[in-house]
Motif scaffolding. Sequence first.
Motif, PDB file in Angstrom:
ATOM      1  N   ALA A 166       0.837  -1.200   0.000  1.00  0.00           N
ATOM      2  CA  ALA A 166       0.000   0.000   0.000  1.00  0.00           C
ATOM      3  C   ALA A 166       0.872   1.251   0.000  1.00  0.00           C
ATOM      4  O   ALA A 166       0.587   2.235  -0.708  1.00  0.00           O
ATOM      5  N   ARG A 167       1.931   1.228   0.759  1.00  0.00           N
ATOM      6  CA  ARG A 167       2.839   2.384   0.814  1.00  0.00           C
ATOM      7  C   ARG A 167       3.478   2.635  -0.545  1.00  0.00           C
ATOM      8  O   ARG A 167       3.575   3.768  -1.008  1.00  0.00           O
ATOM      9  N   GLU A 168       3.926   1.554  -1.181  1.00  0.00           N
ATOM     10  CA  GLU A 168       4.558   1.704  -2.496  1.00  0.00           C
ATOM     11  C   GLU A 168       3.554   2.185  -3.540  1.00  0.00           C
ATOM     12  O   GLU A 168       3.893   2.996  -4.405  1.00  0.00           O
ATOM     13  N   MET A 169       2.299   1.697  -3.454  1.00  0.00           N
ATOM     14  CA  MET A 169       1.271   2.147  -4.387  1.00  0.00           C
ATOM     15  C   MET A 169       1.001   3.642  -4.207  1.00  0.00           C
ATOM     16  O   MET A 169       0.891   4.387  -5.184  1.00  0.00           O
ATOM     17  N   GLY A 170       0.892   4.084  -2.949  1.00  0.00           N
ATOM     18  CA  GLY A 170       0.674   5.499  -2.678  1.00  0.00           C
ATOM     19  C   GLY A 170       1.811   6.352  -3.205  1.00  0.00           C
ATOM     20  O   GLY A 170       1.601   7.417  -3.799  1.00  0.00           O
ATOM     21  N   LYS A 171       3.026   5.882  -2.981  1.00  0.00           N
ATOM     22  CA  LYS A 171       4.198   6.614  -3.453  1.00  0.00           C
ATOM     23  C   LYS A 171       4.192   6.707  -4.980  1.00  0.00           C
ATOM     24  O   LYS A 171       4.481   7.763  -5.556  1.00  0.00           O
ATOM     25  N   LYS A 172       3.834   5.609  -5.621  1.00  0.00           N
ATOM     26  CA  LYS A 172       3.794   5.589  -7.079  1.00  0.00           C
ATOM     27  C   LYS A 172       2.745   6.570  -7.597  1.00  0.00           C
ATOM     28  O   LYS A 172       2.997   7.304  -8.556  1.00  0.00           O
TER      29      LYS A 172
END
Length: 133
Positions: A85-91
């Motif tokens: 989820a963190r990586e998706m948000g960052k992306k």
Amino acid sequence: MVAITRDNKTQVLFNSAPGPEEHQKLSPKQLKRMEEHKVREANKLAKRRSKVIQKERRAAEREQKEAKREQRIQEECKENSGLSAREMGKKERLAEEKRLFAEEFLQEETVTHVHHTKKSAYDSNRIGGTHMC
């Protein structure tokens, strides 16, 4: 398995069995000492063998443990192959920032031409006198 090498003294002691003529030459005390020495050497060899076996066993256990660890890591990688989820948000944030940057700075600005009219020395905000006109 590690080979246990014997030096010449132990080889001679293990290979030579005292004959009847040698028994006559040696005193009972010397014979007792020789027997004790043989027993000590046998104990040393037994300890060495047990250490070698234990070392091999520990090495095998270590290898198995490492193989299990590698397998567990690979399984976790397969399970977590998607983005968190963190990586998706960052992306998503990065994509939005790129879009806004492109909107603001990369588009050609339309230049509006303003016709310049020369100011008079009186309207100018420069310090100085009329000698500058």
